[in-house]
Enzyme design. Structure first.
Site, PDB file in Angstrom:
ATOM      1  N   SER A 158      46.700  -5.171 -32.068  1.00  0.00           N
ATOM      2  CA  SER A 158      47.198  -3.818 -32.345  1.00  0.00           C
ATOM      3  C   SER A 158      47.661  -3.073 -31.110  1.00  0.00           C
ATOM      4  CB  SER A 158      46.114  -3.003 -33.060  1.00  0.00           C
ATOM      5  OG  SER A 158      45.840  -3.561 -34.334  1.00  0.00           O
ATOM      6  N   GLU A 195      27.170 -18.001  31.869  1.00  0.00           N
ATOM      7  CA  GLU A 195      27.680 -19.294  31.430  1.00  0.00           C
ATOM      8  C   GLU A 195      28.286 -20.121  32.554  1.00  0.00           C
ATOM      9  OE1 GLU A 195      27.439 -20.783  28.405  1.00  0.00           O
ATOM     10  OE2 GLU A 195      26.145 -19.091  27.871  1.00  0.00           O
TER      11      GLU A 195
END
Length: 776
Positions: free
Chosen positions: A456, A172
């Site tokens: 319930s 790079e």
């Protein structure tokens, strides 16, 4: 004229200097402030391996793959992060990791297998057996900003191997150490190429210019943007040293994609591509990372391994030419094939859990902080149980819709919904949370945010109120007490209320156990009125219900709207012997190795352990003989207690089931309540069983421990009398000591009972014939 030109020059000079100062301020603000926004990560609980564990059930091969471990096929000992399968054994070199509770070193272990079970674990090379080892936590998810989905793991330059930065510089910016932010030689070459092409086709950017572009500028290719980039690069180089610039670049550079999340920086890329830390990268791996900087998607080693290999070898050649590698290092690295970790997909099934965790964090950790601070949040989530919860819920809802097509809705906002929540009762850790069938369609969490009638599932709280002694007063009932299941009319403010059982039948006198097993309405209403509604509310509050509960007789039937997480906590208190845990989703919050928050476990005894055991025993009966018996019919065995719940008009379907180690709540319904037309034993219960089978197979082991203040006796289950020799029907029942029945059923009255001094009747009689024969 000359004076005018001087004025213009002065104005331009002033403007230029002001512009440069403005750019300098921008550079300083970024470099001297927060350079990177790092999303906070949520990690799962570690996976513990130990002898006796079913390694297939816990998905050990898949777990290793998700953690980035790679299989070693060639000869040699595995290095950290590698493993090798052999006949009846798995050798794996576990990676070191830091956990707030303990630091785990790297360990080379051999896991010896006996079928599906881990037989033993031996540490290499010494060969000593160890009791357990831990795999590092899995990534559950991250908290991103509104507009960004970038993930990075920040690294320091001194932590990285020299060959990593050398590889990047070789390809790079080979003159990075000598230029001042702009490289004239590269500019001239690129200028000639671009003039020839009639536009910008070749870049001359240095590494510093690339960093400036990523930090401050847009990617557009114009001469104005390039000029600004060059000026800012010069300013960066003038103010900061090369090491700081290179470190920033290595943390910023884009290196790939995991789903919708961008991978930035070599730290995150090392984990993504190789399943290891950047500090552990080899020369070959470093060259591969440097190779894909140019175009991470086009050169992806996952999708285009040939292109990646060619580019990697180019980087190695450049490193050799520039003297960054010796010939031996170059040849050895180039001979290595490309080996990358399996891509772990983005974690999508845990988003409801992540939202619930975020709501539990202290207020200082708001969305903005979580999106940028890079915190590590160690959660309670068990990834395997979470996957099981999600799949069981989706399969269950699809099954209901396929059996009842009229329930299927195309509009996502109107679809049948549900939730599954799993909690460890001893600690309150939420191990799995599926808050709906699709987070993408609806972010509303039905496990923690919804309030629906409990039905319930509330009834056990009424029975506990009756079973619990108050001060010196004995309890109102025992499990063997007879309750009346006969027509009932209750006066209310709205007029007479005439409740019914589900089947509209009455059974006369029934034991408390039989009444709860059959989920009978009339007996529980009568019991609630006898002990008092306020007492029932007090029990529910102590167990963990925090929602408002109306002080009316119908509360016994579960008319209060509650959240599933409250129900999970209340049943966890029962399963935990009366000790109430605090539900929680995280253990520690860590930043830079320092623990900022630690979730302290909070417990409180709110119920006698004997009463909790009686309730557990009654709920075991629900599963064995009552409305929850489909658990057994569907092939799930082991110690299970549970309760079904179906509200009026079948708007809400519930099943809460627990084992000695786990409480799981399932709720099914529509967000806008409407009739489902299915009982909970056919709607919610099968989802529970599916989840448990995925998590534990068809059987779990263990027992609900019986405390010393509970006594077990044989009784006549029809009358509740203690069964003696000759009683026609017998069953085992449990009682708090001192609350045993005072009537017996024996050979003198095999079909009834008679009042006696029970202790005297059961006391051994010296020399008695029946005592010698039956040992009573």
């Amino acid at each position: 004229m000359a004076r005018a030109l001087a004025v213009i020059a002065a104005v331009l000079g002033f403007w230029a200097s002001s512009w440069v100062l403005e750019q300098d301020q921008v550079v300083r603000a970024r470099f001297e402030g927060r350079r990177f926004a790092v999303p906070s990560q949520v990690l799962s609980a570690p996976t513990v391996l130990y002898p006796g564990l079913d390694w297939k059930r816990i998905e050990l091969p898949e777990t290793l793959e998700r953690l980035g471990y790679r299989e070693l096929r060639e000869p040699g000992d595995p290095t950290p992060g590698r493993y090798r399968w052999g006949r009846g054994r798995l050798r794996v070199h576990l990676r070191a990791f830091d956990h707030p509770s303990r630091r785990e070193p790297a360990r080379d272990v051999e896991i010896r297998l006996a079928g599906n079970v881990i037989d033993s674990i031996v540490e290499r090379p010494g060969g000593g057996e160890v009791g357990m080892v831990m795999l590092e936590p899995e990534l559950v998810g991250a908290y991103y900003g509104i507009d960004e989905r970038e993930q990075r793991d920040l690294v320091r330059l001194e932590e990285l191997p020299r060959h990593l930065s050398d590889a990047v510089l070789a390809v790079e910016d080979q003159r990075f150490e000598s230029h001042h932010g702009v490289d004239p030689r590269r500019i001239v070459g690129a200028f000639l190429a671009n003039v020839k092409a009639g536009g910008i086709r070749q870049g001359a950017s240095t590494l510093t210019q690339q960093l400036v572009k990523n930090f401050f500028l847009t990617p557009e290719q114009t001469f104005q943007r390039k000029f600004t980039e060059a000026v800012m690069a010069l300013l960066v180089e003038a103010r900061y040293d090369k090491e700081a610039i290179l470190e920033s670049y290595l943390n910023e550079i884009y290196l790939g994609q995991r789903g919708s999340t961008e991978i930035h920086g070599v730290g995150e890329a090392a984990k993504f591509y190789f399943g290891k830390r950047a500090s552990e990268l080899s020369v070959s791996e470093s060259a591969l990372l440097a190779a894909i900087v140019q175009s991470p998607n086009r050169l992806s080693p996952h999708r285009h391994p040939e292109r990646a290999l060619e580019r990697r070898n180019l980087v190695l050649d450049l490193m050799l030419e520039q003297g960054r590698l010796t010939r031996e290092e170059h040849d050895r690295a180039q001979a290595e094939p490309i080996r990358v970790a399996t891509i772990t997909p983005e974690v999508g099934e845990s988003r409801y859990f992540l939202d619930a965790l975020k709501r539990q964090l202290p207020e200082v950790y708001d969305s903005d902080v979580l999106a940028v601070e890079g915190l590590e949040i160690y959660s309670t989530l068990d990834p395997r149980l979470q996957r099981a919860a999600v799949q069981a819920l989706l399969n269950g809802l699809e099954r209901i819709e396929s059996q009842y097509p009229e329930l299927r809705e195309e509009d996502g906002a109107k679809r049948l919904q549900g939730c599954v929540l799993a909690m460890r009762p001893q600690t309150g850790e939420i191990l799995a949370l599926a808050g709906g069938r699709s987070y993408g369609e609806s972010q509303f969490d039905r496990c923690t945010q919804a309030r629906r009638q409990a039905g319930s599932t509330f009834k056990p709280f009424v029975y506990i109120a009756g079973l619990e002694p108050r001060g010196s007063d004995p309890p109102t009932i025992t499990p063997a007490s007879l309750l009346s299941d006969t027509p009932l009319e209750v006066e209310t403010r709205q007029g007479p209320w005439t409740p019914r059982n589900y089947d509209h039948e009455f059974r006369g006198p029934v034991t408390a156990r039989h009444a709860l097993e059959g989920s009978l309405n009339i007996p529980v209403i009568r019991l609630g009125m006898e002990v008092g509604v306020e007492r029932v509310i007090d029990v529910a509050r102590r167990l963990g219900i925090t929602s408002r509960m109306p002080a009316v007789p119908s509360l016994a039937l579960g008319t209060a709207a509650v959240a599933p997480v409250e129900v999970a906590r209340a049943y966890s208190t029962i399963a935990n012997g009366g000790i109430r845990p605090q539900p929680h989703t995280f253990e520690d919050v860590v930043a830079g190795g320092e623990t900022l928050e630690r979730r302290e476990l909070r417990f409180e005894r709110v119920l006698d352990d004997g009463v909790a055991y009686l309730a557990t025993s009654l709920l075991e009966g629900v599963v064995e003989r009552g409305t929850g018996r489909r658990v057994r019919a569907m092939g799930f065995q082991g110690p299970v207690a549970g309760k079904t719940g179906t509200t009026d008009d079948e708007y809400d379907l519930w099943f809460v089931g627990f084992t000695p180690e786990l409480v799981v709540v399932v709720w099914v319904g529509f967000d806008e309540p409407r009739t489902i037309g299915v009982q909970s034993s056919w709607g919610a219960l099968p989802i529970w069983v599916d989840f448990m089978k995925r998590a534990y197979g068809t059987r779990i082991r263990g027992l609900f421990p019986r405390p010393p203040n509970v006594r077990e006796l044989e009784i006549n289950p029809e009358t509740g009398a203690i069964a003696m020799v000759g009683c026609r029907v017998t069953a085992t029942e449990v009682f708090l000591r001192g609350t045993e029945p005072q009537r017996i059923c024996d050979w003198k009255s095999p079909n009834a009972e008679r009042a006696v001094d029970v202790d005297r009747e059961r006391r051994p009689r010296r020399g008695g014939f029946w005592d010698r024969i039956f040992g009573r």
